[in-house]
Design an enzyme around this catalytic site. Structure first.
Site, PDB file in Angstrom:
ATOM      1  N   GLU A   1      14.045  -5.030  -3.622  1.00  0.00           N
ATOM      2  CA  GLU A   1      13.404  -4.031  -4.768  1.00  0.00           C
ATOM      3  C   GLU A   1      14.350  -3.041  -5.120  1.00  0.00           C
ATOM      4  O   GLU A   1      15.230  -2.735  -4.578  1.00  0.00           O
ATOM      5  CB  GLU A   1      12.196  -3.500  -3.981  1.00  0.00           C
ATOM      6  CG  GLU A   1      11.506  -2.453  -5.157  1.00  0.00           C
ATOM      7  CD  GLU A   1      10.191  -1.896  -4.351  1.00  0.00           C
ATOM      8  OE1 GLU A   1       9.760  -2.241  -3.285  1.00  0.00           O
ATOM      9  OE2 GLU A   1       9.514  -1.343  -4.993  1.00  0.00           O
TER      10      GLU A   1
ATOM     11  N   TYR B   1       2.740  -3.456   7.380  1.00  0.00           N
ATOM     12  CA  TYR B   1       3.990  -3.068   8.071  1.00  0.00           C
ATOM     13  C   TYR B   1       3.329  -2.427   9.481  1.00  0.00           C
ATOM     14  O   TYR B   1       2.249  -1.864   9.503  1.00  0.00           O
ATOM     15  CB  TYR B   1       4.515  -1.696   7.078  1.00  0.00           C
ATOM     16  CG  TYR B   1       5.281  -2.129   5.998  1.00  0.00           C
ATOM     17  CD1 TYR B   1       6.456  -2.564   6.180  1.00  0.00           C
ATOM     18  CD2 TYR B   1       4.643  -2.205   4.979  1.00  0.00           C
ATOM     19  CE1 TYR B   1       6.943  -3.052   5.135  1.00  0.00           C
ATOM     20  CE2 TYR B   1       5.021  -2.803   3.721  1.00  0.00           C
ATOM     21  CZ  TYR B   1       6.508  -3.118   3.633  1.00  0.00           C
ATOM     22  OH  TYR B   1       7.080  -3.852   2.752  1.00  0.00           O
TER      23      TYR B   1
ATOM     24  N   GLN C   1      12.920  -4.896   3.806  1.00  0.00           N
ATOM     25  CA  GLN C   1      13.563  -5.722   2.788  1.00  0.00           C
ATOM     26  C   GLN C   1      14.653  -6.194   3.397  1.00  0.00           C
ATOM     27  O   GLN C   1      14.914  -6.254   4.480  1.00  0.00           O
ATOM     28  CB  GLN C   1      13.596  -4.678   1.489  1.00  0.00           C
ATOM     29  CG  GLN C   1      12.207  -4.132   0.952  1.00  0.00           C
ATOM     30  CD  GLN C   1      12.524  -3.378  -0.366  1.00  0.00           C
ATOM     31  OE1 GLN C   1      13.543  -3.293  -0.821  1.00  0.00           O
ATOM     32  NE2 GLN C   1      11.400  -2.864  -0.549  1.00  0.00           N
TER      33      GLN C   1
ATOM     34  N   ASN D   1       1.669  -6.278  -7.720  1.00  0.00           N
ATOM     35  CA  ASN D   1       2.311  -5.966  -6.399  1.00  0.00           C
ATOM     36  C   ASN D   1       0.991  -4.914  -5.784  1.00  0.00           C
ATOM     37  O   ASN D   1       0.583  -4.054  -6.475  1.00  0.00           O
ATOM     38  CB  ASN D   1       3.498  -5.134  -6.320  1.00  0.00           C
ATOM     39  CG  ASN D   1       3.776  -4.560  -4.932  1.00  0.00           C
ATOM     40  OD1 ASN D   1       3.996  -5.590  -4.140  1.00  0.00           O
ATOM     41  ND2 ASN D   1       3.588  -3.483  -4.757  1.00  0.00           N
ATOM     42  N   GLU D   2       0.682  -5.015  -4.652  1.00  0.00           N
ATOM     43  CA  GLU D   2      -0.367  -4.185  -3.746  1.00  0.00           C
ATOM     44  C   GLU D   2      -1.286  -3.536  -5.092  1.00  0.00           C
ATOM     45  O   GLU D   2      -1.265  -2.216  -4.898  1.00  0.00           O
ATOM     46  CB  GLU D   2       0.438  -3.224  -3.052  1.00  0.00           C
ATOM     47  CG  GLU D   2       1.266  -3.897  -2.175  1.00  0.00           C
ATOM     48  CD  GLU D   2       1.648  -2.713  -1.045  1.00  0.00           C
ATOM     49  OE1 GLU D   2       1.856  -1.659  -1.311  1.00  0.00           O
ATOM     50  OE2 GLU D   2       2.415  -3.345   0.004  1.00  0.00           O
TER      51      GLU D   2
ATOM     52  N   ASN E   1       6.436  -1.688  -5.267  1.00  0.00           N
ATOM     53  CA  ASN E   1       5.825  -0.673  -6.240  1.00  0.00           C
ATOM     54  C   ASN E   1       6.590  -0.512  -7.496  1.00  0.00           C
ATOM     55  O   ASN E   1       5.900  -0.160  -8.622  1.00  0.00           O
ATOM     56  CB  ASN E   1       5.640   0.506  -5.527  1.00  0.00           C
ATOM     57  CG  ASN E   1       4.827   0.617  -4.163  1.00  0.00           C
ATOM     58  OD1 ASN E   1       3.973  -0.276  -4.011  1.00  0.00           O
ATOM     59  ND2 ASN E   1       4.900   1.561  -3.335  1.00  0.00           N
TER      60      ASN E   1
ATOM     61  N   GLU F   1       5.395  -9.083   2.149  1.00  0.00           N
ATOM     62  CA  GLU F   1       6.207  -7.871   2.808  1.00  0.00           C
ATOM     63  C   GLU F   1       5.481  -7.756   4.230  1.00  0.00           C
ATOM     64  O   GLU F   1       4.504  -7.859   4.361  1.00  0.00           O
ATOM     65  CB  GLU F   1       5.604  -6.788   1.857  1.00  0.00           C
ATOM     66  CG  GLU F   1       6.337  -6.709   0.593  1.00  0.00           C
ATOM     67  CD  GLU F   1       5.966  -5.378  -0.011  1.00  0.00           C
ATOM     68  OE1 GLU F   1       6.059  -4.443   0.500  1.00  0.00           O
ATOM     69  OE2 GLU F   1       5.855  -5.379  -1.152  1.00  0.00           O
TER      70      GLU F   1
HETATM   71  O1  AHR Z   1       8.741  -2.304   0.646  1.00  0.00           O
HETATM   72  C1  AHR Z   1       8.400  -0.840   0.411  1.00  0.00           C
HETATM   73  C2  AHR Z   1       7.035  -0.885  -0.373  1.00  0.00           C
HETATM   74  O2  AHR Z   1       6.160  -0.948   0.684  1.00  0.00           O
HETATM   75  C3  AHR Z   1       6.950  -1.605  -1.450  1.00  0.00           C
HETATM   76  O3  AHR Z   1       7.278  -1.097  -2.598  1.00  0.00           O
HETATM   77  C4  AHR Z   1       5.440  -1.796  -1.476  1.00  0.00           C
HETATM   78  O4  AHR Z   1       4.893  -2.965  -1.934  1.00  0.00           O
HETATM   79  C5  AHR Z   1       4.864  -1.541  -0.291  1.00  0.00           C
HETATM   80  O5  AHR Z   1       3.852  -0.520   0.104  1.00  0.00           O
END
Ligand code: AHR
Length: 496
Positions: free
Chosen positions: A29, A246, A347, A174-175, A74, A293
């Protein structure tokens, strides 16, 4: 050191699904130093003639990544792809509202495609469904994939790319379920927008695969509704449903951290169930999941950062327990390989990443090693293995097995791989692996990731605190006994 007894039963016929190579995908990103100062640093003595850091590309090759998602994240929800193509001197610098930064746009679509070609990555582009519109999205498909003499395909040619890029994977947004997102969308707004974006993107190139942004805000209460509306309104236009997660250890609670495997399993089982129910209801085929992700992220996460600390480009420094957690996540993804057909570690460089650079070199973070081993030794078919042994209880979870296991088969190589995370801080785990069908054929390669303790960290001063040790062992007949070291990740690759 105590000794615990464990048993893993492997039936080579008990397959649970094919494993897509795309489970070992990545994500890059425009965020902190992921692109600029990570992958791309023109003028650096370490950069090649295109500006790519050669030390970074060499490390990335070891990860054997098949597909990479770009440019966000994001970031993409405020991105104009047109800013990042054409002569570099003419490209505008823009405010990046997602990360409170400024982007020079010196790296854009064509630089990303060049990098993909260099590293044999399949590109996966995400279009702006935040403050962007469907016209901009379909134009990007035409710029990349157009083969006729249209203005946008000709613009690509004018920029030096005669042949279409043939970008196969396209994410729409995205999200979009997160209030933190530029252009957050309600379930209704997104389902509606998704269908209209998807239609025109497919009309430009019917061969593309489309990924819908489905679930990242798990506690938000709209996961079911969002997925239902997507199925009802756009199922035929969705090739993958994207989910994100995450995990982390903000409380410094090792057992609680290790038990997050259970949360991941719950989410995967629940989401698979939802897909099954909705496919039945709508009379359509099941849509595969893309976990596009996933990773450990908490030290630099806005939700868990200590007051006064800086997000600092999400430069998470990982330790050994994080490497165990990465392997645990990969075990889950492999166990669910029948429904998960893409996964992208978030990432690849500097921002929550296995590779960490400075101007003169790089460090392979602890999480690099399990990812490398899994990516290099995973077979093409998942096995449904049974295992039992010592357990632990923590928080809401009781009876969590100390070992976390997955296994894969590679028929063409006649090879079985058993992945084991020993999440005991102090105890080795003597374990028998029984083959209930087939026979071991002698050679076993063992790859073990470990360090002195769970806090061991690789830094520029001490880069080798955690790494992989490879050894050769032998297995005959149907029974093999192995002792898994405390706080370790092991891959055992058996010839059959
Ligand atoms: O990977 C970091 C961020 O985590 C990304 O930009 C977003 O999609 C997620 O919240």
């Amino acid at each position: 050191m105590g000794l615990i007894l464990n048993r893993i039963e492997v039936d080579l016929g008990r397959t649970s699904g094919s494993i897509s190579r795309n489970l070992f995908g990545g994500f890059t990103e425009h965020l902190g130093r992921c692109i600029y100062g990570g992958l791309y640093e023109p003028g650096s003595p370490l950069a090649d003639e295109q500006g790519f850091r050669t030390d970074v590309t060499a490390a990335l090759k070891r990860l054997n990544v098949p597909v990479v998602r770009y440019p966000g994240g994001n970031f993409v929800s405020g991105y104009r792809w047109m800013d990042g193509v054409g002569p570099k001197a003419d490209r505008p610098s823009r405010v990046d509202m997602a990360w409170n930064d400024v982007d020079s746009n010196q790296f854009g679509t064509n630089e990303f495609i060049d990098l993909c070609r260099k590293l044999s990555w399949e590109p996966y582009l995400v279009v702006n469904c935040g403050d962007g519109d469907m016209r901009e999205a379909r134009d990007w498909v035409e710029y990349c994939n157009g083969s006729k003499h249209t203005a946008l395909a000709n613009l690509r040619r004018q920029h030096g790319y005669e042949q279409p890029h043939n970008v196969k994977y396209w994410g729409i947004g995205n999200e979009v379920d997160g209030p933190w997102q530029i252009g957050y969308k309600t379930p209704e707004e997104y389902a509606r927008a998704y269908l209209e974006f998807a239609k025109v993107m497919r009309w430009i190139d019917p061969s593309i695969k489309l990924i819908a942004s489905a679930a990242s805000h798990w506690q938000g209460g709209t996961v079911i509704e969002r997925t239902q509306l997507l199925f009802e309104q756009a199922a035929k236009f969705i090739d993958y449903l994207s989910i994100h997660w995450y995990v982390g250890n903000p409380q410094d609670d090792f057992e609680g951290y290790m038990a997050q495997s259970e949360l991941i399993e719950e989410r995967l089982f629940a989401y698979e169930g939802l897909i099954r129910a909705l496919s039945l209801q709508e009379g359509v085929s099941r849509i595969p999941i893309a976990v596009d992700e996933w990773n450990v992220w908490y030290r630099t996460h806005p939700a868990t950062m200590k007051p006064g600390t800086n997000w600092f480009g999400l430069e998470e420094i990982y330790n050994l327990e994080d490497a165990l957690m990465v392997a645990i996540q990969m075990n889950s993804i492999i166990r669910h390989a029948y429904s998960v057909k893409m996964a992208n570690i978030a990432q690849l460089v500097n921002a929550i990443a296995p590779i960490f650079t400075n101007q003169s070199g790089l460090v392979l973070q602890t999480i690099f090693y399990p990812f490398e081993i899994y990516s290099q030794t995973c077979g093409d078919t998942a096995l449904d293995v049974f295992w039992q042994g010592d357990t632990f209880s923590t928080g809401n979870y009781t009876g969590v097995r100390v070992l976390d296991v997955s296994a894969t088969l590679d028929e063409s190589k006649r090879q079985l791989t058993v992945f084991v995370v020993n999440r005991s801080k102090n105890n080795a785990a003597e374990t028998t692996i029984n083959l209930t069908s087939g026979c071991f054929a002698g050679d076993v390669s063992a790859y073990v990731v470990n360090g002195s303790d769970i806090y061991a960290t690789n830094t520029f001063d001490t880069p080798n605190q955690v790494g992989t040790v490879a050894t050769k062992l032998t297995a005959e007949g149907t029974k093999f006994t192995h002792t898994f070291e405390p706080h370790s990740v092991t891959a055992l690759v058996f010839a059959l």
